[in-house]
Design a protein around this motif. Structure first.
Motif, mmCIF file in Angstrom:
data_model
loop_
_atom_site.group_PDB
_atom_site.id
_atom_site.type_symbol
_atom_site.label_atom_id
_atom_site.label_comp_id
_atom_site.label_asym_id
_atom_site.label_seq_id
_atom_site.Cartn_x
_atom_site.Cartn_y
_atom_site.Cartn_z
ATOM 1 N N ASP A 195 0.837 -1.205 0.000
ATOM 2 C CA ASP A 195 0.000 0.000 0.000
ATOM 3 C C ASP A 195 0.871 1.254 0.000
ATOM 4 O O ASP A 195 0.553 2.252 -0.646
ATOM 5 C CB ASP A 195 -0.898 0.026 1.235
ATOM 6 C CG ASP A 195 -1.874 -1.136 1.274
ATOM 7 O OD1 ASP A 195 -2.312 -1.581 0.200
ATOM 8 O OD2 ASP A 195 -2.173 -1.618 2.386
ATOM 9 N N LYS A 196 1.957 1.212 0.749
ATOM 10 C CA LYS A 196 2.903 2.323 0.837
ATOM 11 C C LYS A 196 4.317 1.774 0.776
ATOM 12 O O LYS A 196 4.668 0.870 1.527
ATOM 13 C CB LYS A 196 2.737 3.090 2.166
ATOM 14 C CG LYS A 196 1.425 3.798 2.342
ATOM 15 C CD LYS A 196 1.384 4.501 3.691
ATOM 16 C CE LYS A 196 0.056 5.216 3.911
ATOM 17 N NZ LYS A 196 0.012 5.879 5.239
ATOM 18 N N GLU A 197 5.120 2.313 -0.116
ATOM 19 C CA GLU A 197 6.537 1.931 -0.172
ATOM 20 C C GLU A 197 7.325 2.844 0.762
ATOM 21 O O GLU A 197 7.088 4.060 0.796
ATOM 22 C CB GLU A 197 7.069 2.030 -1.591
ATOM 23 C CG GLU A 197 8.460 1.433 -1.757
ATOM 24 C CD GLU A 197 8.852 1.230 -3.210
ATOM 25 O OE1 GLU A 197 10.054 1.042 -3.479
ATOM 26 O OE2 GLU A 197 7.956 1.254 -4.082
ATOM 27 N N ILE A 198 8.270 2.281 1.506
ATOM 28 C CA ILE A 198 9.134 3.062 2.407
ATOM 29 C C ILE A 198 10.567 2.893 1.912
ATOM 30 O O ILE A 198 11.303 2.005 2.358
ATOM 31 C CB ILE A 198 8.986 2.603 3.867
ATOM 32 C CG1 ILE A 198 7.527 2.627 4.287
ATOM 33 C CG2 ILE A 198 9.800 3.507 4.791
ATOM 34 C CD1 ILE A 198 7.276 2.102 5.679
ATOM 35 N N GLY B 174 8.039 -1.766 2.544
ATOM 36 C CA GLY B 174 6.840 -0.949 2.644
ATOM 37 C C GLY B 174 5.792 -1.597 3.528
ATOM 38 O O GLY B 174 6.049 -2.601 4.199
ATOM 39 N N ARG C 211 1.791 -3.076 3.956
ATOM 40 C CA ARG C 211 0.506 -3.541 3.441
ATOM 41 C C ARG C 211 -0.426 -3.662 4.636
ATOM 42 O O ARG C 211 -0.167 -4.446 5.558
ATOM 43 C CB ARG C 211 0.618 -4.879 2.726
ATOM 44 C CG ARG C 211 -0.734 -5.415 2.243
ATOM 45 C CD ARG C 211 -0.605 -6.716 1.493
ATOM 46 N NE ARG C 211 -1.914 -7.244 1.117
ATOM 47 C CZ ARG C 211 -2.624 -6.849 0.053
ATOM 48 N NH1 ARG C 211 -2.122 -5.913 -0.758
ATOM 49 N NH2 ARG C 211 -3.805 -7.371 -0.202
#
Length: 317
Positions: free
Chosen positions: A235-238, A264, A266
């Motif tokens: 959902d978001k890449e870090i 990231g 999820r």
């Protein structure tokens, strides 16, 4: 026995304050209260000597490392029969600076002793000690209010658990940091299989999973598809996590830049790709923990303003 190898320890901001107390007969107080002595200004000499002492610690103490020192400050206070000397040392490096602070305070005290000898022979140096020590990865260890659960996935077409040094190493480190293992398994280098496993453990209603660490499949060969499968689930890449891992590894091997791992979130699960070799995994784990644990406070909403205040104070020093 000898010098301790700190090469694999991560760099961090470290500081220490040491004190040395020089006691004198109060009959000479009036002569030195303004910092004057037969050999010169007490304050100036102590600051120069304390600074030089801290910088030369590795020449004087056999098993101390030569370290890059960012700042040294020396402060003196003259009281009725005492001169209190405090030396603060700061460095961004792999090991602490308490020996540098102690040596600076000691050398400063000895220099003041030397310049006061003509006034009075009854001098003594006491209470050489560390007043404060900060920094290092230990300061970033955090107590989490809830139990943390983890999954380890080794991506390999041919490796068995008996041969899987990398996966077992990850399990050991996760146990060390208080994670409960939900699953440790080996799966093939297949994009659909990797994606399916990541989704299953992230989305499972039976058991929450806070962290999934994969090892293997992050290179450039045709079968290395772990990053592609991971990106499809996030959902978001870090990017900062893997940037830090590659930066840490690049200082130790020029091959680290070839790793394509991603990281990231999820849902409420953190997913991190690590390389396949045991050495690369060991180095990556050194860079990853304990700092990464703070993300679980962010995900769960436990992050507080107090933490930001602590960070601001640390950066200002």
């Amino acid at each position: 026995m000898g010098m301790i190898d700190v090469g694999d320890k991560p760099e961090s901001l470290r500081s220490a304050i040491a004190q040395a107390v020089l006691e004198f007969d109060n009959s000479i107080y009036e002569s030195i209260k303004d910092g004057n002595s037969p050999k010169g200004n007490i304050f100036e000499i102590a600051r120069i000597a304390g600074t030089m002492g801290a910088k030369k610690t590795f020449d004087l103490i056999p098993y101390c490392h030569p370290i890059p020192i960012d700042d040294i400050s020396v402060e003196l206070n003259i009281e009725s029969n005492q001169i209190k000397i405090e030396v603060r040392v700061k460095s961004v490096w792999n090991t602490g600076v308490e020996m540098e602070a102690l040596t600076g305070a000691t050398i400063a005290a000895l220099s003041v002793y030397d310049i006061l000898k003509p006034l009075k022979s009854s001098l003594s140096i006491n209470n050489i000690e560390i007043l404060e020590k900060k920094g290092g990865i230990g300061e970033f260890k955090e107590d989490f209010k809830e139990n943390l659960y983890a999954v380890v996935l080794t991506i390999s077409d041919s490796r068995s658990k008996d041969q899987d040094k990398s996966g077992r190493l990850i399990v050991d480190v996760l146990n060390k940091y208080g994670f409960t293992m939900v699953e440790y398994k080996i799966i093939p280098d297949d994009l659909e299989t990797i994606e399916k496993e990541l989704r299953y453990f992230s989305d499972s209603n039976k058991k929450k999973v806070d962290m999934i660490i994969t090892t293997g499949g992050t290179g450039a060969s045709p079968r290395d598809v772990t990053p592609e499968a991971t990106r499809k689930t996030l959902d978001k890449e870090i990017s900062g996590i893997v940037e830090n891992l590659r930066h840490y590894g690049q200082k130790r091997t020029p091959l680290s830049m070839l790793s394509r791992g991603v990281a990231g979130i999820r849902g409420k699960t953190l997913i991190v790709n690590l390389p396949g070799s045991a050495l690369a995994v060991s180095q990556s784990l050194n860079a990853l923990f304990p700092g990464v644990i703070h993300i679980f406070k962010i995900i769960s909403g436990q992050q507080t303003r107090h933490h930001h205040d602590q960070q601001d104070k640390q950066q200002q020093k």
